[in-house]
Write a protein that holds these residues in place. Structure first.
Motif, PDB file in Angstrom:
ATOM      1  N   PHE A  43      -0.832  13.748  -1.186  1.00  9.76           N
ATOM      2  CA  PHE A  43       0.093  14.591  -1.942  1.00  9.76           C
ATOM      3  C   PHE A  43      -0.480  14.519  -3.575  1.00  9.76           C
ATOM      4  CE2 PHE A  43       3.843  15.530  -5.015  1.00  9.76           C
ATOM      5  CZ  PHE A  43       4.070  16.689  -4.645  1.00  9.76           C
ATOM      6  N   ASP A  44      -0.777  13.279  -4.115  1.00  7.89           N
ATOM      7  CA  ASP A  44      -1.030  13.054  -5.135  1.00  7.89           C
ATOM      8  C   ASP A  44      -2.761  13.600  -5.688  1.00  7.89           C
ATOM      9  OD1 ASP A  44       1.295  11.588  -6.020  1.00  7.89           O
ATOM     10  OD2 ASP A  44       0.461   9.635  -5.553  1.00  7.89           O
ATOM     11  N   ASP A  45      -3.470  13.254  -4.479  1.00  5.06           N
ATOM     12  CA  ASP A  45      -4.677  13.931  -4.376  1.00  5.06           C
ATOM     13  C   ASP A  45      -4.625  15.532  -4.605  1.00  5.06           C
ATOM     14  OD1 ASP A  45      -5.801  11.524  -4.449  1.00  5.06           O
ATOM     15  OD2 ASP A  45      -6.433  11.633  -2.127  1.00  5.06           O
ATOM     16  N   VAL A  46      -3.682  15.972  -3.762  1.00  2.74           N
ATOM     17  CA  VAL A  46      -3.872  17.704  -3.804  1.00  2.74           C
ATOM     18  C   VAL A  46      -3.105  17.988  -5.387  1.00  2.74           C
ATOM     19  CG1 VAL A  46      -2.363  19.713  -3.223  1.00  2.74           C
ATOM     20  CG2 VAL A  46      -3.258  18.076  -1.556  1.00  2.74           C
ATOM     21  N   ARG A  91      -4.660  20.482 -10.592  1.00  4.52           N
ATOM     22  CA  ARG A  91      -4.591  20.285 -12.137  1.00  4.52           C
ATOM     23  C   ARG A  91      -6.059  20.366 -12.711  1.00  4.52           C
ATOM     24  NH1 ARG A  91      -0.652  15.396 -13.647  1.00  4.52           N
ATOM     25  NH2 ARG A  91       1.303  16.264 -13.186  1.00  4.52           N
ATOM     26  N   ILE A  92      -7.138  19.743 -11.831  1.00  4.75           N
ATOM     27  CA  ILE A  92      -8.303  19.949 -12.130  1.00  4.75           C
ATOM     28  C   ILE A  92      -8.908  21.299 -12.222  1.00  4.75           C
ATOM     29  CG2 ILE A  92     -10.699  19.508 -11.571  1.00  4.75           C
ATOM     30  CD1 ILE A  92      -9.552  16.462 -10.991  1.00  4.75           C
ATOM     31  N   LEU A  95       0.844  -1.145   0.095  1.00  6.32           N
ATOM     32  CA  LEU A  95       0.022  -0.060   0.096  1.00  6.32           C
ATOM     33  C   LEU A  95       0.885   1.460  -0.042  1.00  6.32           C
ATOM     34  CD1 LEU A  95      -2.683  -1.102   2.780  1.00  6.32           C
ATOM     35  CD2 LEU A  95      -2.889  -0.921   0.288  1.00  6.32           C
ATOM     36  N   LEU A  96       0.271   2.424  -0.519  1.00  7.24           N
ATOM     37  CA  LEU A  96       1.138   3.523  -0.606  1.00  7.24           C
ATOM     38  C   LEU A  96       1.183   4.191   0.656  1.00  7.24           C
ATOM     39  CD1 LEU A  96      -0.185   4.977  -3.859  1.00  7.24           C
ATOM     40  CD2 LEU A  96       2.193   4.295  -3.390  1.00  7.24           C
ATOM     41  N   PRO A  97       2.252   4.875   1.214  1.00  8.81           N
ATOM     42  CA  PRO A  97       1.852   5.671   2.279  1.00  8.81           C
ATOM     43  C   PRO A  97       0.980   6.683   2.147  1.00  8.81           C
ATOM     44  CG  PRO A  97       4.322   5.594   1.349  1.00  8.81           C
ATOM     45  CD  PRO A  97       3.432   4.903   0.385  1.00  8.81           C
ATOM     46  N   LEU A  98       0.343   6.994   3.479  1.00  7.83           N
ATOM     47  CA  LEU A  98      -0.919   8.153   3.470  1.00  7.83           C
ATOM     48  C   LEU A  98      -0.397   9.521   2.843  1.00  7.83           C
ATOM     49  CD1 LEU A  98      -3.679   8.636   4.157  1.00  7.83           C
ATOM     50  CD2 LEU A  98      -3.173   9.250   6.485  1.00  7.83           C
TER      51      LEU A  98
END
Length: 50
Positions: A11-14, A19-20, A3-6
């Motif tokens: 960070f990816d979500d931000v 970008r959106i 699993l990816l670290p939280l």
């Protein structure tokens, strides 16, 4: 299952959110300028301001 670290997920979500948001802003500017250009053209051809 690795699993990816939280922190990486957040960070990816931000980054995706930024970008959106930037895309929405760009399309908003394009739509506004297009509407303005059409409105000026119509006004010059004799249409009312409204």
């Amino acid at each position: 299952m690795g699993l990816l670290p939280l922190a990486k997920v957040v960070f990816d979500d931000v980054r995706v959110t930024h970008r959106i948001s930037a895309l929405i802003s760009v399309f908003g500017v394009i739509a506004s300028v297009t509407l303005f250009v059409v409105a000026v053209g119509e006004y010059r051809s004799g249409a009312s301001v409204l």
